[in-house]
Structures are given as C-alpha cells and as structure tokens.
Write a protein that holds these residues in place. Structure first.
Motif, PDB file in Angstrom:
ATOM      1  N   VAL A  45     -29.971  43.587 -21.742  1.00 43.03           N
ATOM      2  CA  VAL A  45     -30.672  43.669 -22.826  1.00 43.03           C
ATOM      3  C   VAL A  45     -31.177  45.309 -23.073  1.00 43.03           C
ATOM      4  N   LEU A  46     -30.796  45.553 -24.349  1.00 47.97           N
ATOM      5  CA  LEU A  46     -31.064  47.072 -24.455  1.00 47.97           C
ATOM      6  C   LEU A  46     -31.569  47.360 -25.925  1.00 47.97           C
ATOM      7  N   ASP A  47     -32.001  48.420 -26.357  1.00 46.09           N
ATOM      8  CA  ASP A  47     -32.372  48.928 -27.649  1.00 46.09           C
ATOM      9  C   ASP A  47     -31.329  49.871 -28.070  1.00 46.09           C
ATOM     10  N   LEU A  48     -30.299  49.855 -29.259  1.00 47.00           N
ATOM     11  CA  LEU A  48     -29.444  50.585 -29.271  1.00 47.00           C
ATOM     12  C   LEU A  48     -30.123  51.926 -30.033  1.00 47.00           C
ATOM     13  N   ALA A  49     -31.154  51.971 -30.502  1.00 48.47           N
ATOM     14  CA  ALA A  49     -31.871  53.129 -31.145  1.00 48.47           C
ATOM     15  C   ALA A  49     -32.430  54.058 -30.210  1.00 48.47           C
ATOM     16  N   ASP A  50     -32.320  53.602 -28.695  1.00 48.10           N
ATOM     17  CA  ASP A  50     -32.822  54.464 -27.550  1.00 48.10           C
ATOM     18  C   ASP A  50     -31.573  55.106 -27.051  1.00 48.10           C
ATOM     19  N   TYR A  51     -31.210  56.274 -27.102  1.00 50.83           N
ATOM     20  CA  TYR A  51     -30.166  57.159 -26.895  1.00 50.83           C
ATOM     21  C   TYR A  51     -30.173  56.942 -25.228  1.00 50.83           C
ATOM     22  N   GLY A  52     -31.403  57.027 -24.435  1.00 51.49           N
ATOM     23  CA  GLY A  52     -31.338  57.008 -23.059  1.00 51.49           C
ATOM     24  C   GLY A  52     -30.609  55.698 -22.504  1.00 51.49           C
ATOM     25  N   GLN A  53     -30.872  54.649 -23.054  1.00 49.44           N
ATOM     26  CA  GLN A  53     -30.736  53.336 -22.799  1.00 49.44           C
ATOM     27  C   GLN A  53     -28.932  52.934 -22.896  1.00 49.44           C
ATOM     28  N   VAL A  54     -28.711  53.713 -24.072  1.00 45.76           N
ATOM     29  CA  VAL A  54     -27.162  53.558 -24.404  1.00 45.76           C
ATOM     30  C   VAL A  54     -26.521  54.477 -23.622  1.00 45.76           C
ATOM     31  N   LEU A  55     -26.823  55.371 -23.374  1.00 51.22           N
ATOM     32  CA  LEU A  55     -26.085  56.487 -22.558  1.00 51.22           C
ATOM     33  C   LEU A  55     -26.016  55.654 -21.180  1.00 51.22           C
ATOM     34  N   GLU A  56     -27.194  55.125 -20.640  1.00 55.54           N
ATOM     35  CA  GLU A  56     -27.075  54.459 -19.166  1.00 55.54           C
ATOM     36  C   GLU A  56     -25.928  53.140 -19.330  1.00 55.54           C
ATOM     37  N   ALA A  57     -25.880  52.508 -20.367  1.00 55.37           N
ATOM     38  CA  ALA A  57     -25.161  51.497 -20.434  1.00 55.37           C
ATOM     39  C   ALA A  57     -23.614  52.057 -20.431  1.00 55.37           C
ATOM     40  N   VAL A  58     -23.380  52.857 -21.283  1.00 59.94           N
ATOM     41  CA  VAL A  58     -22.162  53.093 -21.609  1.00 59.94           C
ATOM     42  C   VAL A  58     -21.457  53.984 -20.301  1.00 59.94           C
TER      43      VAL A  58
END
Length: 291
Positions: A45-58
């Motif tokens: 579960v994450l927020d795509l508007a938060d670049y840090g969360q997206v980078l960690e996921a990708v």
C-alpha cells in the motif's frame, strides 16, 4: 518475468494482475487500497504522489523478495473527470505519472506501459471528430482537466524516451473499461443511442485491456508510443449506419465503419502489438424477451 503494477486494486488493475499471473509472470501490486493476496502476487500500500515511496517500490525495496523488475505497468490514477475537483485530478495524476517515469529511470527499468485515455480524442464529442474512425493520427483535443493531465503525461513520456533512447514508454488510450457486471445495463440505452454518443459508443472489456498491457510489455520497441485500446464493436445492438445520422452524417469517413465495428480505431494496436479483442458485451448479455 516480474512486473510492478500500480493501481492494482482498480477495475483494470485487477484484470491486468490476473492476466499476468495466468501467463506465468510474478507481480508486485501497489495501490492506495490493499490488494488481495494470491499466489504469484505480492503487494504494497503506497501513495503514488510521494516520489520516495514510488522509487522504493520500483527499485524492488518494498518486496521481501526484492530485486529488479522487468517492467512497470502504471494504471494508478483518479480514473475519470468529476471524481474530485479538477485541480486535484490534474495534480494527483500528473504527479503520479511523473513519479513512476522518474523512478523507473532511476531504477534502470526501461519498460513502462501506462494508462493514457480515449478522452484525448476529444471526449465528450460535443465538437465532432475530424473523421471516422478516430485514430492516433488525430491531434489530441483534451476537453477536461482529466484529459489535459493525460496530454501532459504523453508529452512527459516523449521526453523521458528522448533522455534514454533504450527506454520504451507505451501509453494505452483505453476506452471505457467494462466487466461482466457492467454489461447488465447495456440494454438500458439501446432505445436512445445519444446516451453513449459522448465516446462514439466505445468500450473495452477489462480482460482485453489486460491483453493489451501484456502485449505492450512483450513488444520489442523503443521510444514513446500511444495506442487506442477498445473493443472490436460498439455498445449498441444497432449498426453504425443507423446512428451516424443527423450531425454525425457529415463526418468524413477514412476507414471501415460498417456493421457494429468500433469507431475508435484499433488498427494500429492490431498491426503493431498483435492486439485482438476476445470479448464482446453482446455475447455476454441475453437479449430481453418481449411478451
């Protein structure tokens, strides 16, 4: 192969996850809402508007198994006009797409397939299209903040592809996504086709949308490209000749509009991706009996 799918809890996202797993791939599913656990699928579960969360996921750092992904499928967004204030839709969706593109570039993931939209073709068609069937050669005509955001996304994709000539960013301009549960209401507008004229009577079965995503992931392509993804037919039982009257009668015709064929051209997707719709609503709805 192993793919990350954003928006995995949505109508299309669920179909994409199912299709990829059924074809032997592993999926890491991300969304603001929890994604049900199943074999072959991990989730965050994450927020795509938060670049840090997206980078960690990708980068594969939120998954216990870790490691790089072979590609990213980006479907996460506020999915239609009117579902939030215009500025919120534009800000949320463009930021999410930028974050996914930038995170993929930073993580070395060069294959991104993402959801653009049929709305870029000029929906709702209060201003008639320049010709039929509508195709990708027509200049984009955003008529809402939602579709304006998709136009920005397509432009951003072109520049990310320019920055890395080995990258592949494929935008799929999905028509109105439907499932079997949605088809029950299709007969409610057969007596008044104008109720669905806003998108030239187009739709896409979620399973065929998923097929298009998988084919785009498999495509050996470089650069940024867009494809219209729709069903092979319209949402009407009537032939096109009966609805292309009045204000629609004078639209120039440049391709096949016979029978019930879609007026949102899928010729490019057929030719270049091997896309071929497998589902039609009319095969899945029993015609009501009249006594």
């Amino acid at each position: 192969m192993r793919f990350l799918v954003t928006g995995a809890a949505g109508k299309l996202g669920r179909a994409v996850v199912d299709d990829l797993v059924e074809h032997g791939h592993a999926v890491h599913a991300v969304d603001r809402a929890p994604v049900p656990a199943r074999d072959g699928v991990t989730s965050t579960v994450l927020d795509l508007a938060d670049y840090g969360q997206v980078l960690e996921a990708v980068a594969g750092q939120t998954d216990d198994r870790g490691g790089a992904f072979d590609g990213v499928v980006h479907l996460g967004a506020i999915p239609a006009p009117g579902m939030a204030p215009n500025a919120v839709i534009f800000r949320n969706n463009t930021a999410a797409t930028y974050n996914v593109f930038a995170a993929a570039r930073a993580a070395g993931v060069r294959k991104v397939v993402w959801a653009s939209s049929e709305t870029l073709l000029g929906l709702p068609f209060d201003e008639l299209p320049p010709y039929l069937p509508v195709d990708e050669e027509q200049p984009v005509r955003p008529q809402s903040s939602y579709s304006l955001g998709k136009a920005v996304d397509e432009e951003v994709a072109r520049h990310f592809a320019r920055w890395d000539p080995q990258a592949s960013l494929i935008g799929l301009r999905f028509s109105n996504v439907m499932t079997d549960e949605d088809y029950a209401r299709f007969d409610s507008w057969q007596d008044d086709p104008s109720l669905r004229a806003w998108n030239l009577w187009g739709y896409i079965d979620a399973r065929d949308g998923a097929q298009a995503v998988r084919l785009a992931l498999q495509a050996d392509r470089r650069g940024a490209e867009v494809f219209i993804i729709a069903a092979a037919d319209t949402v009407l039982r009537a032939d096109n000749v009966t609805v292309l009257t009045g204000r629609y009668a004078d639209i120039p015709v440049r391709g096949d509009v016979s029978g019930r064929v879609t007026l949102l051209s899928i010729a490019k997707a057929r030719r270049e991706l091997g896309y071929e719709p497998q589902y039609s609503w009319i095969d899945r709805v029993q015609r009501p009996m009249h006594v």
